[in-house]
Structure formats: structure tokens, C-alpha cells
Design a protein around this motif. Structure first.
Motif, PDB file in Angstrom:
ATOM      1  N   GLY A 199       0.791  -1.223   0.000  1.00 47.16           N
ATOM      2  CA  GLY A 199       0.000   0.000   0.000  1.00 47.16           C
ATOM      3  C   GLY A 199       0.820   1.267   0.000  1.00 47.16           C
ATOM      4  O   GLY A 199       0.368   2.314  -0.450  1.00 47.16           O
ATOM      5  N   GLU A 200       2.036   1.155   0.491  1.00 50.65           N
ATOM      6  CA  GLU A 200       2.862   2.372   0.534  1.00 50.65           C
ATOM      7  C   GLU A 200       3.780   2.406  -0.664  1.00 50.65           C
ATOM      8  O   GLU A 200       4.329   1.389  -1.059  1.00 50.65           O
ATOM      9  CB  GLU A 200       3.744   2.331   1.780  1.00 50.65           C
ATOM     10  CG  GLU A 200       3.200   3.131   2.925  1.00 50.65           C
ATOM     11  CD  GLU A 200       4.246   3.214   4.019  1.00 50.65           C
ATOM     12  OE1 GLU A 200       3.860   3.065   5.174  1.00 50.65           O
ATOM     13  OE2 GLU A 200       5.448   3.359   3.683  1.00 50.65           O
ATOM     14  N   GLU A 201       3.943   3.574  -1.174  1.00 55.11           N
ATOM     15  CA  GLU A 201       4.841   3.679  -2.310  1.00 55.11           C
ATOM     16  C   GLU A 201       6.207   4.119  -1.821  1.00 55.11           C
ATOM     17  O   GLU A 201       6.349   5.130  -1.144  1.00 55.11           O
ATOM     18  CB  GLU A 201       4.305   4.704  -3.314  1.00 55.11           C
ATOM     19  CG  GLU A 201       5.235   4.826  -4.514  1.00 55.11           C
ATOM     20  CD  GLU A 201       4.512   5.302  -5.731  1.00 55.11           C
ATOM     21  OE1 GLU A 201       3.294   5.019  -5.819  1.00 55.11           O
ATOM     22  OE2 GLU A 201       5.142   5.941  -6.560  1.00 55.11           O
ATOM     23  N   VAL A 202       7.200   3.314  -2.151  1.00 52.77           N
ATOM     24  CA  VAL A 202       8.571   3.625  -1.744  1.00 52.77           C
ATOM     25  C   VAL A 202       9.382   3.891  -3.000  1.00 52.77           C
ATOM     26  O   VAL A 202       9.351   3.112  -3.947  1.00 52.77           O
ATOM     27  CB  VAL A 202       9.194   2.435  -0.976  1.00 52.77           C
ATOM     28  CG1 VAL A 202      10.584   2.754  -0.538  1.00 52.77           C
ATOM     29  CG2 VAL A 202       8.300   2.084   0.206  1.00 52.77           C
ATOM     30  N   THR A 203      10.071   5.006  -2.978  1.00 57.20           N
ATOM     31  CA  THR A 203      10.859   5.368  -4.164  1.00 57.20           C
ATOM     32  C   THR A 203      12.327   5.442  -3.796  1.00 57.20           C
ATOM     33  O   THR A 203      12.698   6.011  -2.766  1.00 57.20           O
ATOM     34  CB  THR A 203      10.416   6.743  -4.691  1.00 57.20           C
ATOM     35  OG1 THR A 203       8.997   6.741  -4.790  1.00 57.20           O
ATOM     36  CG2 THR A 203      11.021   7.021  -6.055  1.00 57.20           C
ATOM     37  N   HIS A 204      13.126   4.843  -4.648  1.00 61.42           N
ATOM     38  CA  HIS A 204      14.574   4.963  -4.506  1.00 61.42           C
ATOM     39  C   HIS A 204      15.096   5.749  -5.681  1.00 61.42           C
ATOM     40  O   HIS A 204      14.633   5.579  -6.804  1.00 61.42           O
ATOM     41  CB  HIS A 204      15.236   3.577  -4.520  1.00 61.42           C
ATOM     42  CG  HIS A 204      14.845   2.721  -3.371  1.00 61.42           C
ATOM     43  ND1 HIS A 204      15.559   2.701  -2.193  1.00 61.42           N
ATOM     44  CD2 HIS A 204      13.823   1.851  -3.200  1.00 61.42           C
ATOM     45  CE1 HIS A 204      14.995   1.853  -1.365  1.00 61.42           C
ATOM     46  NE2 HIS A 204      13.939   1.315  -1.945  1.00 61.42           N
ATOM     47  N   THR A 205      16.059   6.605  -5.404  1.00 63.39           N
ATOM     48  CA  THR A 205      16.657   7.370  -6.489  1.00 63.39           C
ATOM     49  C   THR A 205      18.075   6.891  -6.705  1.00 63.39           C
ATOM     50  O   THR A 205      18.878   6.836  -5.781  1.00 63.39           O
ATOM     51  CB  THR A 205      16.674   8.870  -6.123  1.00 63.39           C
ATOM     52  OG1 THR A 205      15.379   9.219  -5.647  1.00 63.39           O
ATOM     53  CG2 THR A 205      17.008   9.709  -7.336  1.00 63.39           C
ATOM     54  N   LEU A 206      18.345   6.525  -7.929  1.00 62.16           N
ATOM     55  CA  LEU A 206      19.686   6.061  -8.252  1.00 62.16           C
ATOM     56  C   LEU A 206      20.414   7.145  -8.998  1.00 62.16           C
ATOM     57  O   LEU A 206      19.865   7.744  -9.920  1.00 62.16           O
ATOM     58  CB  LEU A 206      19.631   4.825  -9.150  1.00 62.16           C
ATOM     59  CG  LEU A 206      18.752   3.667  -8.712  1.00 62.16           C
ATOM     60  CD1 LEU A 206      18.807   2.595  -9.776  1.00 62.16           C
ATOM     61  CD2 LEU A 206      19.245   3.114  -7.404  1.00 62.16           C
ATOM     62  N   THR A 207      21.633   7.383  -8.595  1.00 62.56           N
ATOM     63  CA  THR A 207      22.472   8.337  -9.318  1.00 62.56           C
ATOM     64  C   THR A 207      23.676   7.590  -9.838  1.00 62.56           C
ATOM     65  O   THR A 207      24.379   6.918  -9.094  1.00 62.56           O
ATOM     66  CB  THR A 207      22.934   9.456  -8.373  1.00 62.56           C
ATOM     67  OG1 THR A 207      21.828   9.848  -7.567  1.00 62.56           O
ATOM     68  CG2 THR A 207      23.439  10.646  -9.157  1.00 62.56           C
ATOM     69  N   THR A 208      23.889   7.729 -11.129  1.00 59.71           N
ATOM     70  CA  THR A 208      25.041   7.029 -11.707  1.00 59.71           C
ATOM     71  C   THR A 208      26.209   7.985 -11.828  1.00 59.71           C
ATOM     72  O   THR A 208      26.103   9.169 -11.504  1.00 59.71           O
ATOM     73  CB  THR A 208      24.689   6.489 -13.092  1.00 59.71           C
ATOM     74  OG1 THR A 208      24.270   7.596 -13.897  1.00 59.71           O
ATOM     75  CG2 THR A 208      23.579   5.485 -12.991  1.00 59.71           C
ATOM     76  N   GLU A 209      27.291   7.436 -12.323  1.00 60.12           N
ATOM     77  CA  GLU A 209      28.510   8.248 -12.345  1.00 60.12           C
ATOM     78  C   GLU A 209      28.579   9.136 -13.574  1.00 60.12           C
ATOM     79  O   GLU A 209      29.234  10.160 -13.552  1.00 60.12           O
ATOM     80  CB  GLU A 209      29.740   7.334 -12.275  1.00 60.12           C
ATOM     81  CG  GLU A 209      29.952   6.803 -10.872  1.00 60.12           C
ATOM     82  CD  GLU A 209      30.923   5.640 -10.864  1.00 60.12           C
ATOM     83  OE1 GLU A 209      31.432   5.296 -11.934  1.00 60.12           O
ATOM     84  OE2 GLU A 209      31.143   5.072  -9.794  1.00 60.12           O
ATOM     85  N   SER A 210      27.941   8.733 -14.639  1.00 55.99           N
ATOM     86  CA  SER A 210      28.018   9.567 -15.835  1.00 55.99           C
ATOM     87  C   SER A 210      26.738   9.397 -16.622  1.00 55.99           C
ATOM     88  O   SER A 210      25.903   8.547 -16.335  1.00 55.99           O
ATOM     89  CB  SER A 210      29.232   9.172 -16.680  1.00 55.99           C
ATOM     90  OG  SER A 210      29.036   7.858 -17.165  1.00 55.99           O
ATOM     91  N   ARG A 211      26.616  10.211 -17.650  1.00 49.75           N
ATOM     92  CA  ARG A 211      25.380  10.179 -18.434  1.00 49.75           C
ATOM     93  C   ARG A 211      25.264   8.889 -19.230  1.00 49.75           C
ATOM     94  O   ARG A 211      24.175   8.347 -19.400  1.00 49.75           O
ATOM     95  CB  ARG A 211      25.335  11.376 -19.384  1.00 49.75           C
ATOM     96  CG  ARG A 211      24.036  12.099 -19.198  1.00 49.75           C
ATOM     97  CD  ARG A 211      23.847  13.319 -19.957  1.00 49.75           C
ATOM     98  NE  ARG A 211      25.022  14.030 -20.325  1.00 49.75           N
ATOM     99  CZ  ARG A 211      25.093  14.734 -21.432  1.00 49.75           C
ATOM    100  NH1 ARG A 211      24.070  14.820 -22.234  1.00 49.75           N
ATOM    101  NH2 ARG A 211      26.196  15.376 -21.745  1.00 49.75           N
ATOM    102  N   GLU A 212      26.411   8.405 -19.704  1.00 43.33           N
ATOM    103  CA  GLU A 212      26.362   7.156 -20.465  1.00 43.33           C
ATOM    104  C   GLU A 212      25.877   6.034 -19.576  1.00 43.33           C
ATOM    105  O   GLU A 212      25.126   5.153 -19.990  1.00 43.33           O
ATOM    106  CB  GLU A 212      27.754   6.799 -21.020  1.00 43.33           C
ATOM    107  CG  GLU A 212      28.233   7.685 -22.147  1.00 43.33           C
ATOM    108  CD  GLU A 212      28.745   9.001 -21.634  1.00 43.33           C
ATOM    109  OE1 GLU A 212      28.694   9.981 -22.391  1.00 43.33           O
ATOM    110  OE2 GLU A 212      29.198   9.059 -20.461  1.00 43.33           O
TER     111      GLU A 212
END
Lengths: 692, 128
Positions: free
Chosen positions: A395-408
Motif C-alpha cells: 500500500g505504501e509507495e517507496v521510491t529509490h533514487t539512483l544516481t550514476t557516475e556519468s550520463r552514459e
């Protein structure tokens, strides 16, 4: 963009168009290389199968025993089917090649835009086909025992496998195939075709599909002479055409062999919708009718377990370093992890080394059909896009944000996620959970199970478990013989001979095979024979030395006490196996030998039972205690009797040459007559009994 | 011991625990079974009711594990390790007894003499 260097500029200018040309050219060249590589692969496979088929024909012609002939015919059928499949694939590839050459001019041959789903492993196991015998046939055991040899051919894509051969008669209620067959590269739209072949296992083989009544009328001598004629006619053998690489495949003459011929009895096709982690029943389409000699009363369905493991569930799709931040948590805290996308989760480890070390991941983010992944807006601070993964956890929405090292990297990860979702949508129910596929363990030679065939007629109800040294010797020798015979029957033995032949010494081996083969086989059936000449050429020794390569077919249990092989190489241990495989047969043989001996000693034995069991230990090996001869005799009377003779016949058998044995028993006293009645009624021909 | 379709079966049973004996590569129990829903019940010499398709013990190897445990010829096997054996095929019954990873089988068996014993004991102490 201008460069000072003229040539460079020219290069650059030309580079763009030239690059395209090169790319196109390379593409063309690589495709051409690929197909010619694949071409030669298929050609090699076809050649291999042709050689196997030739070998099967020769073996069939030289076979003297039914089991061997049936096995060889089965291999022949498999080889023929494989050859046909490879040839049609070759045809298709050539057509595709031609089409590509034609279409390349017209359209820009860029890399394919459509996404292809990942491949997977498909395994089918525990095949069971129920039979529907008529009441009169099954219970009353009327009429001759009609036996058929059956096996299944399974085809998926370009891979064709066959199961072991099973002899079926009306004492069986189902045809069971214990093999697990794994197809390695299957696409989600696979079609697994299952075909059941059967062949009548009666004497006459020369007439292909004679009606049953006619076949039984033909005498066996006719079969043999006809077979000899055909063999003589066939001696030059079908010339194996040497394929000229690249040209269209030649039409191979289908060899007409004397011997058992398998006919298609039933078939069905399975696909992704039939895949499940448990047993399911599927319908069979039956071809053939009651008049055919190879007919079996099939119930019309087939049970099996069809499992699939797509590669997206078992392999790592993508891995790399990421910074993960959980929305709703501390906005500044983002954890540096090494993430691995596999199956339905994204595993985040602290370090890359943890993956190999099998340490638990720091945390896991679910990536399944309910997950939503999107690339967020560009972060104004850094130039990198973030990826947001949102799941619904209760029922709960959990969001994770991933950040990578470069645009590629971001692009790579998004691409991987898209591919993963596409795979999951294509493989459907296989991606919910990982289905287990048991790899087929190294096959031991199939023991002669007493369940099949008319062994029940030989099997007796009562037999003492005592094994004197002499009896066990006889049994050991008999089992040895059986083992050899059954091993010859299995296809892998002789097939490995041909594999090795093609690799090492084709010339002397092939000539050797056609010549002394019949006598070698014949000798084998009697007793173990010392292999002659160099180990490479003699049939048996070549079995041993060659099957050591194909380890998957033989168990490497060390040689036990009974083997007369002069050559001490450890390879020969492969040919023997522990006697325990044939344990059920042991007891029946035991009793049968006792029956035969008993007949020689004449009848007459008074029956007295002892009410008190004498003390003795009950652990294995089986007890040996000395008892009075009188009670010994009585033991024998109660214990050993064959179904067709009276209880007297086998009375003194065991006792006379092994007076020191006996097993304690506590048997309620029964009058002899009622005992005989009971024995007669417990005749396995009337009522099935199993020893456990 | 007769079976009425649709009605639960009640029987006086004896618990018998048999330790399997290792003989080479196999684990044996030392008895033979007959019967099953795919077999002809009329051939069963041990059953009272000739329509009973249950699994019966047809032979006991003297001195074998079953003999030691007290199994008797003519016993009807009701359960094996909790699995029902009153409505199984012959092959299924055999397989339930010969599972390789089990070293012990716990049977519930019934026989005529058990019923009689119970009846006798009930008669001894009639209800007042």
C-alpha cells in the motif's frame, strides 16, 4: 569542424559517409562471416549425424539381440530426425542469406531496432503417459504378452533429444520416462514438440508395419533369412555424401534397414503457456489405429513438468556502481553501492567483492512487474540524470533514487531496465519465481528392472534372502552378463565408439567394426572376453576407454569383486557396477536357481514349522546360522516355490549345498494344503505383487 | 474393514514402525505388497471383502525388518508415514514405501484379529 590538416579534414568529411559505408560493409562482412561460420557449424553437425546414422545402420545389421536392435533402431530414428532438422535449418539460413543480400541494397541496414527478448533454458522432466488397457487384458492376463518398445523424441528449435527406450506391455499402467531434458537456448515463443515412437517388440522385424496377426504368424526364421538378404544387399552401405561446403545440401538416401522400425504413435506441442513449476496434463494427438502393430492403448494425455529459466532470472543483466537514495529519508544521505540487476531484484552490495564472496547485499530493491522506473529531470547541480524506482510495499509507495557516475551510465542502466521489463513481459509466468531445473545427473546404466516385461512369470513369491558364497558367485556372474548386455543396449556405448573413431583413427576402426563385430557381440553375450589387440580397436575396451571421456554416461564406481578383465586399467571399472542395481532381480534369480536345483534333487520334504525363531542377528550381511537339516528343509519348503510348480519341487535346493545358512522366521502354523492354495492364489500372474 | 463409498473408514489399527535395512544400494523393508485401486480385488486372498482394493501384505521375509517390527502376512496397510494407502494405485503404494530418503516407515495396519481383540475386551467389561 575544420582541421588544419587537409587530409584530416578530408578524412573527417569522408569519415561520416565512409564510416557509414564501412559500417555497412562491416555489417555485411560480419553477417557474411557469421553465416558462413554458422554454415560450417551446421555442416559439421550434419556430417556427425550422418556418421552416427551409418554406424547405427551397421550395428542394426549386425545385431543379434532384440534389445540391441531396438536401441540401435532408436538411435537411427533420432539421427534421421536430427539430420532433417539440420538440413532444413541450413536451407532456411541460405534463404535468409539470399534475402539479406537482396534487401540490403534497398534499405539502410542499421542495427535492429526491435528488442529481442532474452533466451532461456527450458526443461521437461518426469514424462508420464498413462495407458488404458482393457479389463480382460490387464487383469486376466489373457492372450500373448504383446510388447512394444517406446521412446520419446523432443524437439525445440534446432535441438533434438530422445529419451531412454522403455519396453511396455500390459503389466504397465503408465509409460514413464525418467529423463530430464534441458534445452539451452529457447526463446519465449518456443514450440516444444514431443513425439512418441513405438515399435512392436516381437520376433519378426523384416516386415515394417504388418498387422499384428500377420506378424505373429510369420516365423522367426523367415525374419532372419530376410534380414540376411537385406544385410547383404546393404553391405556397400549408403555412401555418406561429402558435403561441399556452401552448396545446397544433397539429398541423402534414406537407408532401408532390416530391423525394428519405429512409428509415430502420438505427438503434441508445448509452448510457454504450458510452462509451470508443477506437473500438468496435456493432450496427445494419437496417430495410428488399433490395427497397427505398434499400437498401444493410450489414454490420450501426457503428464510432465515443463519448467523454464529465462536468462534474465539467472544471469546478471547489468552491474555497476551507483548512489542510492531513498525518498522520504535523509535527502542528503545517499549510499554508495555496487548494484547488480538479476531476476526480480536489484541487489545492492557495499563493495564489488561482496558479490563473489556471497555476502548478503546491503539492501535489495524489488524490480518486478509492479515496479515503475523513470528517469527524472536533470539535476541542476550535476549534469547527471537520476533514475527513480518506485515500488508498492503493502500500500505504501517507496521510491529509490539512483544516481550514476556519468550520463552514459544512466543511459546504460535505463536501457538495461527496459530490456529487463521487456524480457519479463515476454516470459510471463516464468519471471514470477525462479523455477528449479535439475540437471540430469550422470546416468548410470539402466538396470534391468523386473517391473517391465514378463519377468513376473519368472519371479517367485518366496525366496530366502540367504546368499551363500557359491550362489552369490553365480549371481555375480549372471549380473555381470546382464550389465554387459544392457550396456551394449544403451546407445551411448556404441555411439561413443563412433565419436572417437571420427576423431582418432577412422580407417582401421571402421573396418574393424564391420568385420569382427558380430563375433565380438556374440562373445559378449556369453561371458566377458579378453579384449584383443590394442585398446583402441576392440569393441569392449574401446567402450571403456572411450566412455571414460563421456563421463556423463557412466558411473565411475570402482570395480567390485567379480570381473575377469585382464587389463588392469581403471577404465574397466566403468563397465562393472554394483550388484545392488539389480537387487530385485537378485532375489528372483536366487529363487529361480534354487528352483532349478531343487528339481534335480527331487521332491519330498516334510513340512514342519518351528514355532520359535532361533536367535540370530538381523543386520546386513544377512544372517547365517547353523540349524538342523530338518528344519532347514522345512524352511525351504515354505520359502521357495515357483508359481507353476508345487511346493515340493524346490525344497532341498538351498539346504543341500549350504547347510549353514538359514534365517530365523516366525511363521504361524498352517496346513500344507492351505499353504499351497495360498501360494497358488498369490500367483503374480493373477494378482500383482511388489517387493519393498 | 469393508469400505462404503462416501463414508469414512474406521478400523482398529496397530502402529508398526519399520527401520529400513541397507542392502547394498537399496533400502529394503522385507515384505511384499499386493492390491491397489488399479488391481483386481477378487484375487486378493487376504481380504474379507472381495471388493476391497486396499494394499495388503502378501509375504514377509523371515527375519527381515518388517518381520522384526511385527508386521504379519495378510495385514492391510492403511497409512504409510501419514500418507493414505486405502485408495492408491499399486505403483503409488510401492513408491510410498520405497522412498530413498526415508530410513523409517511408520505404518498403520489393520487385521481381523485386532478387531476381535477389541471386541473381546469390550465384552469383558460390558457397559452397565
Amino acid at each position: 569542424m575544420f582541421c588544419r590538416n587537409q587530409t584530416a579534414r578530408a578524412t573527417v568529411a569522408r569519415g561520416s559517409a565512409l564510416e557509414m559505408e564501412i559500417r555497412r560493409g562491416k555489417f555485411r562482412k560480419s553477417v557474411f562471416l557469421d553465416t558462413s561460420q554458422q554454415d560450417s557449424d551446421i555442416q559439421k553437425k550434419i556430417d556427425h549425424e550422418i556418421r552416427m546414422r551409418d554406424g547405427a545402420c551397421k550395428l542394426l545389421a549386425a545385431c543379434s539381440q532384440r534389445e540391441q536392435a531396438l536401441e540401435a533402431a532408436k538411435s537411427l530414428q533420432t539421427c534421421s530426425t536430427r539430420i532433417m532438422a539440420y538440413m532444413s535449418e541450413l536451407q532456411r539460413m541460405k534463404e535468409a542469406q539470399v534475402m539479406q543480400k537482396v534487401t540490403r541494397r534497398s534499405s539502410d541496414a542499421g542495427p535492429m531496432d526491435d528488442r529481442l527478448p532474452c533466451k532461456g533454458k527450458v526443461a521437461i522432466s518426469d514424462l508420464r503417459i498413462p495407458l488404458m488397457w482393457k479389463d480382460t487384458e490387464y487383469f486376466k492376463n489373457k492372450g500373448e504378452l504383446h510388447r512394444c518398445a517406446v521412446f520419446c523424441l523432443l524437439q525445440l528449435g534446432g535441438e533434438i533429444f530422445d529419451t531412454d527406450m522403455v519396453i511396455v506391455d500390459r503389466t504397465l499402467t503408465d509409460i514413464c520416462f525418467d529423463n530430464t531434458i534441458v534445452f539451452k537456448e529457447a526463446s519465449p515463443g518456443f514450440e516444444l514438440r514431443v513425439e512418441l515412437y513405438s515399435c512392436c517388440s516381437e520376433d519378426d522385424y523384416s516386415a515394417g508395419s504388418t498387422p499384428r496377426k500377420l506378424a505373429s504368424k510369420l516365423s522367426s526364421s523367415l525374419g532372419r533369412s530376410a534380414g540376411k538378404k537385406l544385410r547383404a544387399a546393404m553391405e556397400p552401405g549408403p555412401c555418406s555424401p561429402i558435403s561441399n561446403g556452401g552448396a545446397s545440401p544433397l539429398l541423402l538416401p534414406v537407408p532401408s534397414v532390416a530391423g525394428p522400425k519405429y512409428h509415430l504413435l502420438a505427438y503434441t506441442t508445448l509452448s510457454l503457456s504450458n510452462v509451470q513449476d508443477s506437473f500438468r496434463t496435456h493432450d496427445l494427438t494419437i496417430s495410428g489405429n488399433e490395427e497397427c502393430s505398434y499400437w498401444l492403448p493410450l489414454y490420450g494425455s501426457m503428464c510432465c513438468r515443463l519448467a523454464a529459466q529465462p536468462h534474465c532470472m539467472t544471469q546478471q543483466m547489468i552491474s555497476g556502481r551507483l548512489k542510492v537514495k531513498q525518498c522520504g529519508g535523509d535527502p542528503q544521505s545517499s549510499t554508495k553501492v555496487y548494484a547488480v540487476l538479476k531476476g526480480t531484484s536489484l541487489f545492492c552490495y557495499h563493495q564489488q567483492e561482496d558479490v563473489e564472496a556471497n555476502i548478503e547485499p546491503a539492501f535489495t530493491i524489488a524490480v518486478n512487474k509492479e515496479t515503475r522506473i523513470r528517469a527524472s529531470e536533470k539535476d541542476p547541480h550535476s549534469n547527471v540524470q537520476n533514475i527513480c524506482i518506485s515500488n508498492q510495499y503493502g500500500g505504501e509507495e517507496v521510491t529509490h533514487t539512483l544516481t550514476t557516475e556519468s550520463r552514459e551510465d544512466t543511459h546504460r542502466w535505463m536501457e538495461a531496465f527496459w530490456q529487463h521489463f521487456y524480457d519479463m513481459s515476454q516470459w510471463k509466468q516464468c519471471c514470477d519465481d525462479l523455477m528449479k531445473i535439475e540437471l540430469p545427473s550422470p546416468r548410470k546404466p539402466a538396470p534391468a528392472t523386473p517391473k517391465q516385461g514378463s519377468l513376473y512369470h519368472e519371479m517367485v513369491i518366496e525366496s530366502s534372502d540367504d546368499l551363500s558364497s557359491t550362489v552369490s558367485d553365480i549371481l555375480a556372474r549372471r549380473m555381470q552378463e546382464l550389465e554387459l548386455r544392457s550396456q551394449l543396449g544403451t546407445s551411448s556405448t556404441w555411439m561413443s565408439v563412433f565419436e572417437e573413431n571420427s576423431a582418432c583413427c577412422p580407417h582401421p576402426c571402421t573396418s574393424h567394426l564391420s568385420g569382427p563385430r558380430p563375433c565380438t557381440l556374440h562373445q559378449l553375450s556369453r561371458s566377458p572376453v579378453s579384449p584383443h589387440r590394442c585398446p583402441q580397436l576392440a569393441l569392449l575396451s574401446s567402450d571403456a576407454s572411450l566412455t571414460s571421456d563421456s563421463d556423463s554416461h557412466r558411473s565411475t564406481s570402482p570395480c567390485s569383486h567379480h570381473h575377469g578383465w585382464p587389463e588392469p586399467s581403471s577404465n574397466f571399472s566403468l563397465l562393472s557396477s554394483s550388484p545392488s542395481h539389480l537387487r530385485p532381480r537378485t532375489l528372483s534369480l536366487d529363487a529361480k536357481l534354487s528352483t532349478l536345483r531343487g528339481r534335480g534333487y527331487g521332491g519330498g520334504g516334510t513340512f514342519h514349522c518351528s514355532c520359535q525363531p532361533p536367535p540370530s542377528s538381523l543386520l546386513a550381511p544377512l544372517p547365517i546360522s547353523s540349524r538342523s537339516p530338518r528344519s532347514q528343509r522345512s524352511t525351504q519348503t515354505t520359502l521357495s516355490c515357483s508359481s507353476s510348480t508345487s511346493s515340493n519341487s524346490s525344497s532341498n535346493s538351498e539346504g543341500s549345498h549350504s547347510p549353514a545358512e538359514g534365517a530365523p522366521f516366525s511363521r504361524p502354523s498352517m496346513a500344507r494344503r492351505s499353504l499351497r492354495n495360498l501360494r497358488a492364489r498369490l500367483d503374480p500372474r493373477n494378482w500383482l505383487q511388489s517387493q519393498v | 474393514m469393508s469400505f462404503v463409498p462416501g463414508q469414512p473408514v474406521t478400523a482398529v489399527v496397530q502402529r508398526i514402525e519399520i527401520q529400513k535395512l541397507q542392502q547394498g544400494d537399496n533400502l529394503i523393508l522385507g515384505f511384499s505388497i499386493g492390491g491397489g485401486i488399479d488391481q483386481d480385488p477378487g484375487q486378493n486372498p487376504f481380504s474379507e471383502d472381495k471388493t476391497d482394493k486396499g494394499i495388503y501384505v502378501t509375504r514377509i521375509t523371515p527375519g527381515g525388518p518388517a518381520d522384526v517390527a511385527g508386521l504379519m502376512m495378510g495385514d492391510k496397510i492403511m497409512q504409510v508415514n501419514g500418507w493414505d494407502m486405502t485408495m492408491v494405485t499399486h505403483d503409488r503404494a510401492r513408491k510410498r514405501l520405497t522412498k530413498k530418503n526415508e530410513g523409517v516407515v511408520r505404518l498403520l495396519v489393520t487385521r481381523k484379529s485386532l478387531e476381535e481383540v477389541v471386541k473381546q475386551s469390550m465384552n469383558k467389561y460390558p457397559r452397565q
